[in-house]
Scaffold this motif. Structure first.
Motif, short mmCIF file in Angstrom:
data_model
loop_
_atom_site.label_atom_id
_atom_site.label_comp_id
_atom_site.label_asym_id
_atom_site.label_seq_id
_atom_site.Cartn_x
_atom_site.Cartn_y
_atom_site.Cartn_z
N LEU A 2 -21.50 -37.19 72.18
CA LEU A 2 -22.41 -36.13 72.60
C LEU A 2 -23.25 -36.52 73.80
O LEU A 2 -23.93 -35.68 74.37
CB LEU A 2 -23.32 -35.75 71.43
CG LEU A 2 -22.63 -35.04 70.26
CD1 LEU A 2 -23.62 -34.80 69.13
CD2 LEU A 2 -22.01 -33.74 70.69
N GLN A 3 -23.22 -37.79 74.18
CA GLN A 3 -24.00 -38.25 75.32
C GLN A 3 -23.25 -38.12 76.64
O GLN A 3 -23.83 -38.33 77.70
CB GLN A 3 -24.42 -39.72 75.11
CG GLN A 3 -25.27 -39.93 73.88
CD GLN A 3 -26.56 -39.12 73.93
OE1 GLN A 3 -27.16 -38.99 74.99
NE2 GLN A 3 -26.97 -38.58 72.81
N LYS A 4 -21.98 -37.77 76.58
CA LYS A 4 -21.19 -37.66 77.81
C LYS A 4 -21.64 -36.42 78.59
O LYS A 4 -21.97 -35.39 78.02
CB LYS A 4 -19.71 -37.58 77.49
CG LYS A 4 -19.22 -38.85 76.84
CD LYS A 4 -17.74 -38.89 76.77
CE LYS A 4 -17.35 -40.22 76.14
NZ LYS A 4 -16.01 -40.56 76.29
N PRO A 5 -21.65 -36.52 79.92
CA PRO A 5 -22.15 -35.40 80.74
C PRO A 5 -21.33 -34.12 80.60
O PRO A 5 -21.88 -33.03 80.60
CB PRO A 5 -22.08 -35.93 82.17
CG PRO A 5 -21.93 -37.40 82.07
CD PRO A 5 -21.37 -37.70 80.73
N LYS A 8 -22.37 -32.27 77.45
CA LYS A 8 -23.66 -31.61 77.64
C LYS A 8 -23.51 -30.35 78.49
O LYS A 8 -24.10 -29.31 78.19
CB LYS A 8 -24.65 -32.57 78.31
CG LYS A 8 -25.10 -33.69 77.42
CD LYS A 8 -26.10 -34.57 78.16
CE LYS A 8 -26.57 -35.70 77.28
NZ LYS A 8 -27.54 -36.56 77.97
N ILE A 11 -21.83 -27.60 76.35
CA ILE A 11 -22.78 -27.03 75.39
C ILE A 11 -23.76 -26.12 76.13
O ILE A 11 -24.06 -25.00 75.67
CB ILE A 11 -23.52 -28.14 74.62
CG1 ILE A 11 -22.54 -28.84 73.67
CG2 ILE A 11 -24.70 -27.58 73.84
CD1 ILE A 11 -23.09 -30.08 73.03
N TRP A 12 -24.26 -26.54 77.27
CA TRP A 12 -25.18 -25.71 78.05
C TRP A 12 -24.50 -24.41 78.48
O TRP A 12 -25.06 -23.33 78.39
CB TRP A 12 -25.66 -26.49 79.26
CG TRP A 12 -26.52 -25.68 80.18
CD1 TRP A 12 -27.85 -25.45 80.07
CD2 TRP A 12 -26.08 -24.97 81.35
NE1 TRP A 12 -28.28 -24.66 81.09
CE2 TRP A 12 -27.21 -24.33 81.89
CE3 TRP A 12 -24.86 -24.81 81.98
CZ2 TRP A 12 -27.14 -23.55 83.04
CZ3 TRP A 12 -24.79 -24.03 83.11
CH2 TRP A 12 -25.93 -23.41 83.62
#
Length: 101
Positions: A2-5, A8, A11-12
């Motif tokens: 979940l920390q991969k750009p 993110k 999801i955004w």
């Protein structure tokens, strides 16, 4: 993970899309009904867009007898031309192969 750009960003993007979809549904369901003039303007715009699109072009082709006959003649010649070109291609390939041996 979940920390991969890219996660993110995905999801955004999905959450923003759902927000705007929800806003559009709420506005269209609870908003005021369009007037008859607005509906007529919308339909007029859609008809104008249709006439300048490929669908409008194909509708005008159906009415043109000479162009329709030209398309039918071209379609009847297409398959024999393809077959002749394949045969000539094989002939050229075979004759060139024999010359270089």
């Amino acid at each position: 993970m979940l920390q991969k750009p890219w996660i993110k960003f995905m999801i955004w993007f999905v959450s923003t899309s759902f927000f705007f979809m929800g806003a559009a549904v709420i506005i269209s369901a609870l908003g005021p009904r369009p007037t008859e003039q607005q509906i007529m303007q919308y339909m007029s715009g859609m008809m104008g867009a249709m006439h300048s699109s490929l669908m409008g072009l194909s509708m005008s082709i159906e009415e043109d007898v000479q162009l329709k006959q030209l398309i039918l003649n071209a379609a009847s010649v297409t398959i024999p031309l393809i077959l002749v070109s394949v045969i000539l291609g094989f002939y050229v390939r075979l004759t060139r192969g024999k010359k270089h041996e």
